[in-house]
Design a protein around this motif. Structure first.
Motif, PDB file in Angstrom:
ATOM      1  N   THR A  94       0.797  -1.221   0.000  1.00 42.93           N
ATOM      2  CA  THR A  94       0.000   0.000   0.000  1.00 42.93           C
ATOM      3  C   THR A  94       0.835   1.279   0.000  1.00 42.93           C
ATOM      4  OG1 THR A  94      -0.158  -0.048   2.417  1.00 42.93           O
ATOM      5  CG2 THR A  94      -1.951  -1.079   1.187  1.00 42.93           C
ATOM      6  N   LYS A 106       2.610   2.887  -2.274  1.00 42.14           N
ATOM      7  CA  LYS A 106       2.356   3.815  -3.371  1.00 42.14           C
ATOM      8  C   LYS A 106       1.047   4.566  -3.139  1.00 42.14           C
ATOM      9  CE  LYS A 106       4.905   1.458  -7.014  1.00 42.14           C
ATOM     10  NZ  LYS A 106       4.827   0.727  -8.277  1.00 42.14           N
ATOM     11  N   THR A 107       0.028   3.845  -2.718  1.00 42.47           N
ATOM     12  CA  THR A 107      -1.272   4.470  -2.465  1.00 42.47           C
ATOM     13  C   THR A 107      -1.166   5.506  -1.358  1.00 42.47           C
ATOM     14  OG1 THR A 107      -2.365   2.429  -3.163  1.00 42.47           O
ATOM     15  CG2 THR A 107      -3.695   4.002  -1.907  1.00 42.47           C
ATOM     16  N   THR A 109      -3.800   8.847 -11.007  1.00 43.94           N
ATOM     17  CA  THR A 109      -3.426   7.559 -10.426  1.00 43.94           C
ATOM     18  C   THR A 109      -3.762   7.517  -8.944  1.00 43.94           C
ATOM     19  OG1 THR A 109      -1.674   7.297 -12.060  1.00 43.94           O
ATOM     20  CG2 THR A 109      -1.494   5.962 -10.070  1.00 43.94           C
ATOM     21  N   GLN A 143      -7.447   6.792  -8.587  1.00 44.24           N
ATOM     22  CA  GLN A 143      -7.726   5.401  -8.937  1.00 44.24           C
ATOM     23  C   GLN A 143      -7.232   4.436  -7.865  1.00 44.24           C
ATOM     24  OE1 GLN A 143      -9.561   4.281 -11.678  1.00 44.24           O
ATOM     25  NE2 GLN A 143      -9.549   2.483 -10.379  1.00 44.24           N
ATOM     26  N   LYS A 144      -6.001   4.638  -7.367  1.00 47.85           N
ATOM     27  CA  LYS A 144      -5.445   3.729  -6.361  1.00 47.85           C
ATOM     28  C   LYS A 144      -6.225   3.790  -5.055  1.00 47.85           C
ATOM     29  CE  LYS A 144      -0.829   2.444  -7.608  1.00 47.85           C
ATOM     30  NZ  LYS A 144      -1.151   1.041  -7.578  1.00 47.85           N
ATOM     31  N   ASP A 162      -9.495   1.943  -5.672  1.00 48.52           N
ATOM     32  CA  ASP A 162      -9.236   0.497  -5.705  1.00 48.52           C
ATOM     33  C   ASP A 162      -9.021  -0.046  -4.298  1.00 48.52           C
ATOM     34  OD1 ASP A 162      -9.366   0.626  -8.480  1.00 48.52           O
ATOM     35  OD2 ASP A 162      -7.187   0.437  -8.761  1.00 48.52           O
TER      36      ASP A 162
END
Length: 119
Positions: free
Chosen positions: A12, A14-15, A88, A91-92, A95
């Motif tokens: 996680t 990057k998110t 991004t 989106q992340k 998700d």
């Protein structure tokens, strides 16, 4: 959190970074680590060894841009999102929220099952 939570954190990072930068605009590495620590009441701590490879990968992928600034005689590198990094991030986070909801549904006791917390 136990050391085994590092497994969850790796998936996680990057998110987390994208979300913080989307909210804050720009941040430097230490600021990111402190924000995570404060927002999780110390439950999650990011090491520089885990954070900087993620920052460099996101920059390499075109999601982050950097600018250096001298602060107290030292060069500080600030990270901010590019337009594709912003998309991004959205989106992340979306998700991940769907993943958490699915996991909660999976872990919730069903039809008379005993909760693991009661064992």
């Amino acid at each position: 959190m136990e050391a085994s939570s590092n497994e969850f954190l790796r998936g996680t990072l990057k998110t987390i970074v994208l979300k913080l930068l989307a909210e804050q605009g720009r941040m430097y590495g230490y600021e990111i680590t402190q924000s995570v620590k404060e927002r999780t009441s110390g439950e999650i701590t990011l090491t520089f060894g885990a954070l900087y490879p993620v920052l460099h990968k996101l920059e390499q992928d075109g999601f982050l841009m950097t600018e250096s600034e001298e602060v107290d005689g030292r060069l500080r590198k600030y990270y901010s999102l590019t337009p594709s990094g912003n998309a991004t991030a959205v989106q992340k986070v979306s998700d991940f929220e769907r993943f958490v909801e699915a996991m909660q549904s999976l872990l919730r006791p069903q039809n008379g099952e005993i909760s693991l917390a009661k064992l």
